[in-house]
Design an enzyme around this catalytic site. Structure first.
Site, PDB file in Angstrom:
ATOM      1  CG  HIS A 207      31.387  40.150  44.656  1.00  0.00           C
ATOM      2  ND1 HIS A 207      30.404  39.981  43.714  1.00  0.00           N
ATOM      3  CD2 HIS A 207      32.245  39.123  44.478  1.00  0.00           C
ATOM      4  CE1 HIS A 207      30.655  38.891  43.007  1.00  0.00           C
ATOM      5  NE2 HIS A 207      31.770  38.362  43.453  1.00  0.00           N
ATOM      6  CG  ASP A 238      28.119  42.264  42.640  1.00  0.00           C
ATOM      7  OD1 ASP A 238      29.069  42.886  43.144  1.00  0.00           O
ATOM      8  OD2 ASP A 238      28.115  41.018  42.527  1.00  0.00           O
ATOM      9  CB  SER A 319      33.098  37.148  40.658  1.00  0.00           C
ATOM     10  OG  SER A 319      32.075  36.453  41.302  1.00  0.00           O
TER      11      SER A 319
END
Length: 491
Positions: A207, A238, A319
């Protein structure tokens, strides 16, 4: 740099079984102007450095004047950067996160918001310093002699960098952690990454790079900036691998083993929360086998994986960065948080999964995921018939599940030794295994409970796995079955 979060609000909840919907903590996303500032704004964004005239020390220092009569002073809170209070990270769906699709417009920052923080710190120093030195000046004048200040060296243990300390772990992992900025259709996204090879392969979250429309800029720990391109992605986990152009002699991270972790074990998170690169936070492993359901790109169905839970503070921009043990070994890839900002509920992709996926992407450009061959429904059952377990509505003929003797109507209550409360749990648990693995399933069939061993199949990971076991639009087939919707989800 001020980034606008591009991802959609992600709904999240923590059912009795411990599964949860969470928001991606990955990239900060920014576009242009119209920042929302106020007490009701919960999603925050990093601001750009403030330009102004150089600070000059106060003239004629002297004793502080007595406070004027009036209502008691109350702090006004942290200074605004013109884009909202604080700084964001990538997140999961509501109630644990804000929809990245609901973009708040901000003026592009000059440098990840760090300038704003420094400005605030300087201003605080001016206020505190002026009052403090004013008082000191008065005392010197009253007593007629100057007071000399002294310093002492720290004890040998105050800055402990011996192996097994947080400082040592951070020092080891920091050179292998990078900041990633991605040009998007509506602005810029920012996240973190982990160097895998000396020639520039970097592991991050899918993402973080999803939706890239152009330039990807990687900033190394030494501050140098480099162009990069996507090697391959794994939507169901992911994860993504990008490659820094013309890189050499980089410091690859040391990968540990998530299978050897213990609840309560200290860990350290490193990344660029709110655009503040090189940030180190610490906490513990809070739990294993958390069903993490993150909102898919562009408001699509949730993406499900089996995650580690940690209370190490992680925020938007963390992230793709590493979660490391006190030996400085990467044991997880930070991916999601429960809420708009860190609340002590963060989630990371176990490194055992991440390593397999990264190896496959670097070798072939494509990752694989396991195939079970069943269809189910995540819709809540009637209270009168509700019971723990994943009810299987369809078992594909010739699938690994069918070969193990599983039939439609069976209920899976355990994968290995881990309980399964619903079909979403089953998706997450199966996804934690590699294709070809032999997995024991505890199944209730016709009122009888039995244990069967399934040899998982394999298929390319070209689209994200949904809570129903299906894939987001654009995928080919289902991760746990061949074609057809899973009870209203997937294609």
């Amino acid at each position: 740099m001020s980034d606008e979060q591009r991802e959609a609000d992600r709904g999240a909840g923590i059912p009795a079984d411990g599964s949860r919907n969470v928001s991606e903590v990955g990239s900060e996303r920014s576009t242009t102007q119209h920042a929302m500032v106020g007490a009701q704004q919960h999603q925050t964004h990093s601001g750009s450095p403030t330009q102004g005239s150089p600070w000059a020390p106060p003239q004629n220092p002297g004793p502080a004047a007595p406070p004027a009569a009036g209502p008691a002073w109350s702090p006004a809170g942290p200074p605004s950067n013109g884009h909202g209070a604080g700084y964001p990270t990538a997140q999961l769906p509501p109630p644990f996160g804000q929809d990245p699709g609901q973009a708040q417009h901000q003026q592009p920052p000059r440098k990840r918001g760090l300038g704003t923080v420094i400005t605030a710190a300087v201003l605080a120093g001016v206020v505190g310093g002026a009052a403090g030195f004013g008082g000191a000046y008065a005392l010197v004048g009253n007593h007629g002699s100057a007071v000399g200040l002294t310093q002492q060296p720290a004890s040998s243990n105050s800055a402990n960098l011996v192996p097994g300390s947080v400082g040592a772990a951070a020092a080891k992992a920091m050179p292998s952690t990078v900041d990633i900025q991605v040009r998007l259709a509506q602005g810029v996204g920012e996240g973190s990454g982990v160097i895998l090879t000396p020639d520039g392969n970097v592991l991050t979250n899918n993402h973080v790079v999803a939706g890239s429309t152009g330039q990807i800029v990687v900033t190394l720990a030494d501050g140098s900036e480099h162009q990069a391109k996507v090697v391959g992605t794994s939507p169901s986990y992911d994860l993504a691998v990008i490659k820094i152009a013309d890189a050499q002699n980089l410091t690859p991270a040391t990968l540990g083993q998530s299978s050897s972790l213990q609840v309560g074990q200290p860990v350290v998170a490193i990344g660029s929360p709110q655009g503040l690169t090189g940030t180190v936070t610490t906490g513990i492993i809070s739990a294993f086998n958390r069903t993490v359901a993150t909102q898919g790109e562009n408001g699509g169905p949730s993406v499900v994986y089996n995650g580690l839970q940690t209370d190490a503070p992680i925020n938007h921009g963390n992230s793709g960065g590493p979660l490391v043990n006190l030996d400085g070994q990467v044991i997880g890839i930070n991916s999601a948080i429960a809420g708009d900002n860190s609340t002590g509920l963060g989630f990371a992709i176990p490194v055992d999964q991440a390593k397999r996926v990264a190896d496959e992407i670097m070798q072939s450009g494509t990752a694989t995921k396991p195939l079970l061959g069943v269809q189910g429904n995540t819709a809540p059952a009637s209270p009168a018939v509700a019971s723990p377990g994943a009810r299987l509505d369809v078992v594909q003929p010739g699938s690994p599940a069918a070969a193990a003797g599983i039939v439609a109507g069976d209920v899976v209550t355990k994968v290995g030794d881990t309980k399964v409360e619903d079909f979403t749990d089953l998706v997450a648990r199966i996804g934690s295994y590699a294709p070809g693995a032999q997995v024991p399933l505890t199944v209730t069939s016709g009122g009888q409970t039995k244990t069967v061993t399934v040899t998982l199949g394999s298929q390319p990971d070209r689209a994200a796995t949904t809570a129903n076991g299906g894939q987001l639009p654009g995928g080919t087939g289902n991760p746990f079955g061949q074609g057809g919707p899973f009870g209203g989800g997937g294609n």
